[in-house]
Design an enzyme around this catalytic site. Structure first.
Site, PDB file in Angstrom:
ATOM      1  N   ASP A  46      20.300  74.174  21.896  1.00 59.63           N
ATOM      2  CA  ASP A  46      20.080  72.811  22.378  1.00 59.63           C
ATOM      3  C   ASP A  46      21.182  71.940  21.762  1.00 59.63           C
ATOM      4  OD1 ASP A  46      18.705  70.574  23.446  1.00 59.63           O
ATOM      5  OD2 ASP A  46      17.790  70.203  21.504  1.00 59.63           O
ATOM      6  N   LYS A  47      21.344  70.727  22.259  1.00 59.91           N
ATOM      7  CA  LYS A  47      22.368  69.836  21.701  1.00 59.91           C
ATOM      8  C   LYS A  47      21.765  68.810  20.744  1.00 59.91           C
ATOM      9  CE  LYS A  47      23.827  66.254  23.971  1.00 59.91           C
ATOM     10  NZ  LYS A  47      23.622  65.126  23.017  1.00 59.91           N
ATOM     11  N   THR A  48      20.906  67.953  21.301  1.00 61.40           N
ATOM     12  CA  THR A  48      20.389  66.818  20.541  1.00 61.40           C
ATOM     13  C   THR A  48      19.522  67.269  19.378  1.00 61.40           C
ATOM     14  OG1 THR A  48      20.321  65.680  22.641  1.00 61.40           O
ATOM     15  CG2 THR A  48      19.223  64.608  20.792  1.00 61.40           C
ATOM     16  N   GLU A 105      24.178  52.265  22.991  1.00 60.47           N
ATOM     17  CA  GLU A 105      24.154  50.807  23.081  1.00 60.47           C
ATOM     18  C   GLU A 105      23.755  50.186  21.745  1.00 60.47           C
ATOM     19  OE1 GLU A 105      21.930  49.510  26.635  1.00 60.47           O
ATOM     20  OE2 GLU A 105      23.957  49.238  27.408  1.00 60.47           O
ATOM     21  N   PHE A 158      22.534  50.670  34.154  1.00 55.98           N
ATOM     22  CA  PHE A 158      23.303  51.924  34.250  1.00 55.98           C
ATOM     23  C   PHE A 158      22.516  52.929  35.091  1.00 55.98           C
ATOM     24  CE2 PHE A 158      24.172  56.235  32.901  1.00 55.98           C
ATOM     25  CZ  PHE A 158      25.551  56.267  32.803  1.00 55.98           C
ATOM     26  N   LYS A 193      27.495  55.226  36.988  1.00 50.89           N
ATOM     27  CA  LYS A 193      28.155  55.478  35.688  1.00 50.89           C
ATOM     28  C   LYS A 193      28.684  54.184  35.044  1.00 50.89           C
ATOM     29  CE  LYS A 193      29.620  60.290  36.320  1.00 50.89           C
ATOM     30  NZ  LYS A 193      28.952  60.568  37.594  1.00 50.89           N
ATOM     31  N   THR A 246      21.154  71.689  27.519  1.00 48.50           N
ATOM     32  CA  THR A 246      20.654  70.391  27.068  1.00 48.50           C
ATOM     33  C   THR A 246      20.085  69.585  28.234  1.00 48.50           C
ATOM     34  OG1 THR A 246      21.321  68.283  26.072  1.00 48.50           O
ATOM     35  CG2 THR A 246      23.019  69.480  27.260  1.00 48.50           C
ATOM     36  N   LYS A 281      15.674  76.206  31.094  1.00 51.38           N
ATOM     37  CA  LYS A 281      16.239  76.819  29.881  1.00 51.38           C
ATOM     38  C   LYS A 281      15.664  78.224  29.700  1.00 51.38           C
ATOM     39  CE  LYS A 281      17.027  72.575  27.204  1.00 51.38           C
ATOM     40  NZ  LYS A 281      16.842  71.923  25.895  1.00 51.38           N
ATOM     41  N   ASN A 329      10.885  70.362  24.107  1.00 55.50           N
ATOM     42  CA  ASN A 329      11.478  70.847  25.359  1.00 55.50           C
ATOM     43  C   ASN A 329      12.209  72.177  25.178  1.00 55.50           C
ATOM     44  OD1 ASN A 329      13.384  69.296  23.783  1.00 55.50           O
ATOM     45  ND2 ASN A 329      14.790  69.480  25.475  1.00 55.50           N
TER      46      ASN A 329
END
Length: 1046
Positions: free
Chosen positions: A391-393, A501, A543, A548, A676, A764, A787
């Site tokens: 996974d990334k996060t 942000e 957004f 984008k 991800t 996944k 997840n």
């Protein structure tokens, strides 16, 4: 065209769509009576239900109280190995087949089963305790008698539940009320979908307008909801209030839904429970936990089948040499029992105890503190991983955004020069005679002022163009109302749907321009001189993944100026801003550094210009047909010739040592895939930043495809690329797998790295399953969120990282680590050692059993193929227990190289992927060694014995014990003090027990010199040639690791 893909007939594969998975629907059928169906849920009245609903309990256990024993026994006896020993032990109840005392067969089998049952029971109890902890979390429920405390497991469909800030949502609910003034709340969903940005959720308008939460019980209202399904991104339902005139109906969507497992990030919310237990979206996206069986165990099982074949052949040969005389079929059975030692029952015990030792060593390793082994049955898997799916996060990244770069075209400011930006802002606002708009007269300060003005414009744009809301909380000293009134810095926190942000707004605060207030229509900034600047928000264009970019139109209350600010990805902003020669180059440079780049631009609007735009914009929003297209066209009319202000670079900080760890894994021959739920740009950025994709590698971004034809063309385009990393979105992936599963997997497996973004949890797991089926290689999945649970459970070896957002993944995993970098040591050192040690241990235990079987075969053939046991009673049990068990088991402490060397040379790990430590070749070598040694000892004893048969037993058995002890010494590569103790202890045990073995061994004979020289000669002949061969092999064909140890 040679490189095109032939159009294959469509394969009807199981799709990961919005249908509940099979296990779930079966359960629902049995518990709820029939298929899951839509439901009507009355607010605060769980008793008014139209169907049965499951209890709201989390259950990760494999068994329950009643299925535990049958389940464990079934899992044990479904393997040929254990079933064989059960049948063997049972055969001893038949008088014609009995060869010795019953205990010689039942005690070892009972011990094996006891060890397994205890181990499984401990793991189940641990799992039960963890589930109980989650199910016992306390929430507040609204009732007619007021607010009552209720456990998570007691929550029912229809209950009105209050969820406090930073509390986990206990069940799938519809959002009814919030304490926030702006009438909305933010959710953290990374445990559900892996996305870092907070999600804005809106309450049902009708219930939010009620004076108090208690009024929810006074109205007659219900929610009509769709049947439970797997889709976490969509929801369809309606809210109806019957007691108003006329009845009020509101449509409900994903914006009104609070899924279980998410965390409220702002305010206190009240919701009505829709789905519980197994009908939860998060549970339906999680595969049922399965009992994982290691590849090593399957290989050992395969070897035992070969040994069984050998056992049958030997028995048939013995009877054939008797010319099948008499009751030959009974003789075959007796020989099968006589040679049953060919398959060692102690093998399973030794391997299981070895696994416990490896698990203990992993837990005790101070270099990877906090590592937990939750499944002690598969440590050898860690030594043979070919594909790592991460996974990334929160796994590769810390999920913390840091502002790194402000680029104005002619000048760039990094972290080390932010004080210059601060001084520019300070000079703009603290020199009243020289306001930002006014031109200075002194030529010496003109350049300075122009730069200050440019920096100020850029910072102001960043401080205004966002969707961030500052929220004030009491900090013990200042209460909330006072903090809000005074804009108290210590009480302020920023809330937004994107951590990028927040990072930008926190940065503008650090350089002097602070966002202190915001509501639906206005925004307040504070300058370094504590002056408050008021802006009216005229329009906000949020957004979207398609556009984008995001924009905002604000009016400065002090000057009346209207400005349109916009920020977005470089690919879309390049066509919107005025021509310049540096944008593309600098965006590329910042992206190569792994920064997430945003282009910021502005456009000043005259009052008439804005009024004209607003009229067209309102008209477009009212249209029924093609509304979104018309709205986009109106906005695009403003997005022309905008003034480029700056570029911003934000970095999602990687976890410590992610880059060297990924490099180590690559050098070890492991291919890394990143799966991800996050956006494509973010995922690509992180892949570059973490060096998952090396600097000299190309990246092929797979176009979004929606049908078979597009997928065919895009796959052909991808096939022409060589040695390039693949980036693909979940939607395109689903289309490719639907029509061209084989072709896609073939191409993807050739890539050095693959990044799948916008992946659903079930996708996944599907990717993991396809990799296992297509390559036949072992997969390891690493994740930290809810997840990732499906992927972790589906993989051959699941590793959970204990992240900031809960322990759901680490609890479901086989191994739990605290940081991603610990994975390197877990695989390179512990995985490698576990596999090599188990391979050596299994082969040695087989050798030990084959030796005694070879001796039995020689003995029987010399004595006219009689089915008479050579060793009986305690000798046969003692041989594989107290006499040789400790030295043989001490092989679990052996290691060929030091852990530092294994980490330094990950190429050593690559050797294991071929499975050489336990192959048919090594197995055959050990079989030949066993036959040679068994035959040598037996023929030696027969040649050298004098008058009595009992002397054969004494000489051969003593030589056998000494040979085994010497063979252990020959196999060991690095001595541990416990190994020496084990050797000496076993020898001492044998010598001491001779006193009690007068039934089998002549005690007076063993004290003679004749006995000693005969035993020494036999032992020397059986072991010396092997020592010589080992020396020659190490001298002329040394293994790779020996070069590093010398």
């Amino acid at each position: 065209m040679t490189d095109s893909i032939p159009l294959q007939p469509v394969r009807q594969k199981k799709r990961m769509d919005s249908r509940p998975r099979a296990g779930c629907s079966e359960w629902l059928r049995c518990c709820g009576g029939g298929e899951p169906r839509p439901r009507t849920v009355w607010l605060g009245h769980p008793e008014k239900r139209d169907q049965r609903y499951p209890r709201n309990v989390i259950n990760n256990q494999k068994y329950n109280f009643f299925t535990f024993l049958p389940g464990v026994l079934f899992n044990q006896f479904k393997y040929f190995f254990n079933l064989y020993f059960l049948l063997l032990a049972c055969s001893q109840f038949v008088p014609e087949m009995r060869l010795g005392a019953l205990y010689t067969y039942w005690v070892p089998l009972g011990f094996v089963l006891a060890v397994t049952i205890i181990r499984e029971a401990v793991e189940e109890i641990r799992c039960y305790t963890r589930d109980k902890e989650v199910n016992a979390q306390v929430y507040s429920r609204l009732t007619a008698r007021g607010t009552v405390k209720v456990k998570s497991s007691s929550i029912q469909v229809g209950d009105l539940i209050i969820v406090e800030k930073n509390q986990r949502v206990p069940a799938d609910m519809i959002f009814l009320r919030t304490s926030e003034k702006n009438g909305s709340c933010f959710l953290r969903t990374d445990q559900l979908d892996g996305e870092t940005d907070w999600k804005l959720r809106l309450p049902v308008a009708c219930t939010q307008r009620l004076p108090t939460a208690a009024d929810l019980l006074q109205i007659r209202s219900y929610v009509y909801a769709e049947e439970p399904n797997i889709d976490i991104h969509n929801f369809v339902g309606t809210f109806t209030r019957e007691d108003s005139d006329p009845p009020i109906s509101e449509s409900l969507s994903i914006e009104n839904a609070l899924w279980a497992g998410t965390v409220t990030a702002s305010g206190t919310v009240v919701g009505v429970v829709l789905y519980t237990g197994r009908e939860l979206r998060s549970v339906m996206n999680t595969a049922n936990p399965r009992s994982k069986i290691g590849l090593f165990d399957l290989e050992v099982n395969c070897l035992t089948k070969i040994l069984f074949g050998a056992l049958v052949v030997v028995s048939l040969v013995m009877v054939a040499l008797q010319h099948f005389a008499g009751r030959w079929y009974l003789q075959i059975l007796r020989f099968l029992l006589l040679f049953s030692n060919i398959i060692p029952i102690s093998l399973r015990v030794n391997l299981d105890m070895g696994k416990i030792v490896y698990s203990w060593v992993i837990r005790r390793d101070s270099k990877i503190p906090g590592t937990v082994v939750r499944s002690s049955t598969i440590p050898e898997q860690l030594g043979r991983i070919s594909y790592l799916l991460t996974d990334k996060t929160g796994t590769l990244t810390q999920n913390e955004m840091v502002f790194k770069r402000l680029h104005l075209g002619t000048v760039a400011y990094g972290l080390d020069s932010m004080d210059e930006v601060q001084s520019h802002i300070f000079s703009v606002y603290t020199q009243p005679q020289d306001p930002p708009a006014q031109k200075g007269s002194a030529p010496t300060t003109k350049v300075r002022r122009t730069m200050s003005s440019r920096v100020h414009e850029a910072v102001k744009a960043i401080a205004l163009c966002h969707n961030v809301t500052p929220v004030y909380e009491s900090n013990g000293v200042t209460d909330q109302a006072e903090a809000e009134k005074q804009y108290e810095d210590s009480c302020r926190v920023y809330q937004a749907s994107s951590p990028d942000e927040v990072a930008l707004v926190q940065w503008t605060e650090s350089v002097g321009l602070t966002l202190v207030g915001r509501d639906q229509s206005s925004m307040q900034l504070r300058t370094p001189g504590d002056q408050i600047l008021n802006f009216t928000i005229l329009q906000l264009f949020p957004f979207t993944y398609e556009s984008k970019r995001m924009g905002i139109i604000v009016r400065d209350e002090s000057t009346g100026e209207i400005t349109f600010y916009m920020k977005g990805a470089d690919v879309v902003m390049a066509g919107i801003v005025q021509y310049n020669d540096w944008l593309e180059e600098e965006c590329g440079n910042m992206a190569r550094e792994g920064l997430r780049v945003l282009v910021v631009a502005k456009k000043s609007l005259a009052e008439e210009q804005y009024q004209d735009f607003e009229a067209r914009y309102v008209q477009a929003k009212l249209s029924v047909h093609d509304r979104s297209l018309k709205v986009a066209t109106v906005i695009e009319s403003l997005e022309m010739e905008m003034e480029l202000l700056c570029l911003t670079g934000v970095e999602d900080q990687l976890q410590a040592d992610v880059r060297p760890t990924l490099e180590t894994l690559r050098n070890a021959g492991i291919k890394v895939w990143m799966l991800t739920g996050d956006k494509l740009e973010t995922a690509t950025c992180t892949a570059k930043n973490a060096h998952l994709v090396t600097r000299n590698q190309d990246i092929h971004i797979f176009r979004l495809v929606t049908n078979r034809g597009e997928a065919h063309l895009e796959l052909n385009a991808f096939r022409r690329k060589h040695d390039c990393a693949l980036v693909i979105s979940g939607d395109s992936l689903e289309v490719c797998l639907k029509y061209y599963e084989y072709e896609f997997m073939e191409l993807a497996c050739q890539c050095p790295a693959v990044v799948c973004c916008r992946c659903a949890p079930t996708q996944k797991a599907q990717i993991v399953r396809l990799l296992q089926e297509r390559t036949g290689r072992l997969t390891c999945a690493v994740g930290d969120g809810g997840n990732d649970v499906s992927m972790i459970q589906e993989s051959d070896c699941g590793v959970g990282v204990e992240g900031k957002e809960g322990k759901q993944a680490s609890l479901a995993a086989d191994f739990s680590i605290t940081q991603f970098r610990h994975l390197g040591r877990l695989l390179m050192v512990h995985g490698r050692n576990s596999y090599k040690r188990s391979a050596a241990l299994s082969q040695f235990v087989i050798h030990r059993s084959l030796c005694i079987s070879a001796m039995q075969a020689v003995f029987s053939s010399v004595f006219y193929f009689a089915s008479v046991p050579l060793y009986q009673g305690f000798l046969i049990i003692g041989y594989s227990t107290i006499y040789t068990m400790f030295p043989v088991f001490s092989l679990v402490l052996d290691k060929d190289v030091k852990s530092e060397v294994a980490m330094l040379y990950p190429e050593l790990y690559k050797d294991l992927l071929k499975g050489r430590p336990l192959s048919y070749k090594t197995f055959l070598i050990w079989v030949l060694i066993s036959i040679y040694q068994g035959s040598t000892i037996m023929y030696g004893a027969l040649l050298l014995f004098e008058s009595e048969f009992v002397h054969i037993v004494a000489i051969s058995f003593t030589s056998l014990i000494l040979t085994e002890l010497l063979m252990v010494a020959l196999t060991i590569q690095s001595w541990h003090w416990l190994m020496t103790v084990a050797e000496l202890l076993s020898l001492a045990c044998y010598i001491a027990s001779l006193v009690f073995l007068h039934e089998f061994i002549d005690v007076y004979f063993i004290a003679t010199l004749s006995f000693l020289w005969k035993v020494s000669v036999i032992t020397l002949v059986s072991c010396l040639p092997l020592y010589v061969l080992k020396y020659l092999r190490r001298r002329f064909s040394p293994p790779s690791y020996s070069k590093l140890t010398s």
